[in-house]
Design an enzyme around this catalytic site. Sequence first.
Site, PDB file in Angstrom:
ATOM      1  N   LYS A 197       0.119   4.259  -0.395  1.00 28.57           N
ATOM      2  CA  LYS A 197      -0.545   5.443   0.172  1.00 28.57           C
ATOM      3  C   LYS A 197      -0.276   6.672  -0.712  1.00 28.57           C
ATOM      4  CE  LYS A 197      -0.264   3.230   4.653  1.00 28.57           C
ATOM      5  NZ  LYS A 197      -0.158   3.332   6.099  1.00 28.57           N
ATOM      6  N   GLU A 201      -6.870   4.602   7.900  1.00 27.38           N
ATOM      7  CA  GLU A 201      -6.644   6.026   7.603  1.00 27.38           C
ATOM      8  C   GLU A 201      -7.874   6.652   6.933  1.00 27.38           C
ATOM      9  OE1 GLU A 201      -2.909   5.487   5.581  1.00 27.38           O
ATOM     10  OE2 GLU A 201      -1.990   4.949   7.495  1.00 27.38           O
ATOM     11  N   HIS A 208      -9.590   1.039   4.990  1.00 23.72           N
ATOM     12  CA  HIS A 208      -8.309   1.258   5.669  1.00 23.72           C
ATOM     13  C   HIS A 208      -8.512   2.217   6.844  1.00 23.72           C
ATOM     14  CE1 HIS A 208      -4.224   2.521   6.490  1.00 23.72           C
ATOM     15  NE2 HIS A 208      -3.842   1.410   5.877  1.00 23.72           N
ATOM     16  N   SER A 221       3.226  -2.067  10.423  1.00 22.81           N
ATOM     17  CA  SER A 221       4.680  -2.069  10.627  1.00 22.81           C
ATOM     18  C   SER A 221       5.339  -3.405  10.279  1.00 22.81           C
ATOM     19  CB  SER A 221       5.030  -1.651  12.061  1.00 22.81           C
ATOM     20  OG  SER A 221       4.626  -0.314  12.288  1.00 22.81           O
ATOM     21  N   ASN A 270       0.867  -1.177   0.000  1.00 23.12           N
ATOM     22  CA  ASN A 270       0.000   0.000   0.000  1.00 23.12           C
ATOM     23  C   ASN A 270       0.904   1.226   0.000  1.00 23.12           C
ATOM     24  OD1 ASN A 270      -1.824   2.023   0.501  1.00 23.12           O
ATOM     25  ND2 ASN A 270      -2.407   1.331   2.545  1.00 23.12           N
ATOM     26  N   GLU A 303      -5.455  -5.204  10.663  1.00 22.07           N
ATOM     27  CA  GLU A 303      -4.468  -4.142  10.866  1.00 22.07           C
ATOM     28  C   GLU A 303      -4.776  -3.411  12.170  1.00 22.07           C
ATOM     29  OE1 GLU A 303      -2.460  -2.885   6.990  1.00 22.07           O
ATOM     30  OE2 GLU A 303      -4.235  -1.653   7.196  1.00 22.07           O
ATOM     31  N   GLY A 317       2.251   2.244  10.910  1.00 19.08           N
ATOM     32  CA  GLY A 317       3.175   3.368  10.767  1.00 19.08           C
ATOM     33  C   GLY A 317       3.863   3.765  12.059  1.00 19.08           C
TER      34      GLY A 317
HETATM   35  P1  PGA Z   1       2.667   0.338   7.727  1.00 21.20           P
HETATM   36  O1  PGA Z   1       1.237   0.506   7.027  1.00 21.20           O
HETATM   37  O2  PGA Z   1       3.286  -0.914   7.160  1.00 21.20           O
HETATM   38  O3  PGA Z   1       3.428   1.579   7.347  1.00 21.20           O
HETATM   39  O4  PGA Z   1       2.433   0.227   9.196  1.00 21.20           O
HETATM   40  C1  PGA Z   1       0.397  -0.609   6.839  1.00 21.20           C
HETATM   41  C2  PGA Z   1      -0.919  -0.146   6.269  1.00 21.20           C
HETATM   42  O5  PGA Z   1      -1.342   0.961   6.596  1.00 21.20           O
HETATM   43  O6  PGA Z   1      -1.564  -0.860   5.482  1.00 21.20           O
END
Ligand code: PGA
Length: 251
Positions: free
Chosen positions: A11, A98, A96, A215, A9, A169, A175
Amino acid sequence: MRTELIAANWKMNLRRDTAVDLARAVRHAAEGGAKKREVLLAPPAPYLGPVREALVGSAILLAGQDVSAHEDGAFTGELSAEMLLDEGCRFSIIGHSERREHGGESDELIGRKVRRAFDVGLGAILCVGEKEDERLRGHERKVVERQLRAALENVQKEEADRLLTVAYEPVWAIGTGRTATPKDAAVMHRFIRDWVGGRFGAATAEAIRILYGGSVKPSNAADLLQSPEIDGALVGGASLKADSFSAILSA
Ligand code: PGA
């Protein structure tokens, strides 16, 4: 036997040149890799075309990062499921954290997005996961169950079999550099699989892929992926560099 899926992803990162370079590097790593895993890239929407061109003839899958709940019409800024299909996407990430957090997306809206995607044959990587305070209060199962129930309320078993992937997740791990332990992740994956079994039956539960996200990086990917409950990864930060993503692909 479920084939593992490693999904990137990206983003809101990269530019056209760096996105195409990264897609080429991932292709190189995926084609040279010894592991029998599927690989998927979710680039920013404007770069779907250039990335698709860089992947012509490869088995790497393309996905949108989000999809509209609507059909065509006056929805400025949104992307329809048909548009994603047109651009070569087989999937979209839906729900997601976010988008839930910054886009104010409700469980109900996410359910309509899943419905819309499935109506036209676009697969979903449905993201679920609890926030830190919810875990501290011991509510992680309750939260994930609520998210699953709302997202899949109007989905038929045959659609789940054909089009559904779930990504667990935990929001506190996205993140942040903090990852769920393979044991904690496995407990939640088992919970999700059991829920899917109750909703769609044992065969669907057995077949469905449940990815872990939050992460994931080269140093923890092997430990996570060796769990039989974890069928792949949804990778954000570590998918933006060819070397770290390649290391995850071969972990
Ligand atoms: P990250 O993001 O690996 O940077 O923690 C994962 C995601 O948001 O799908």
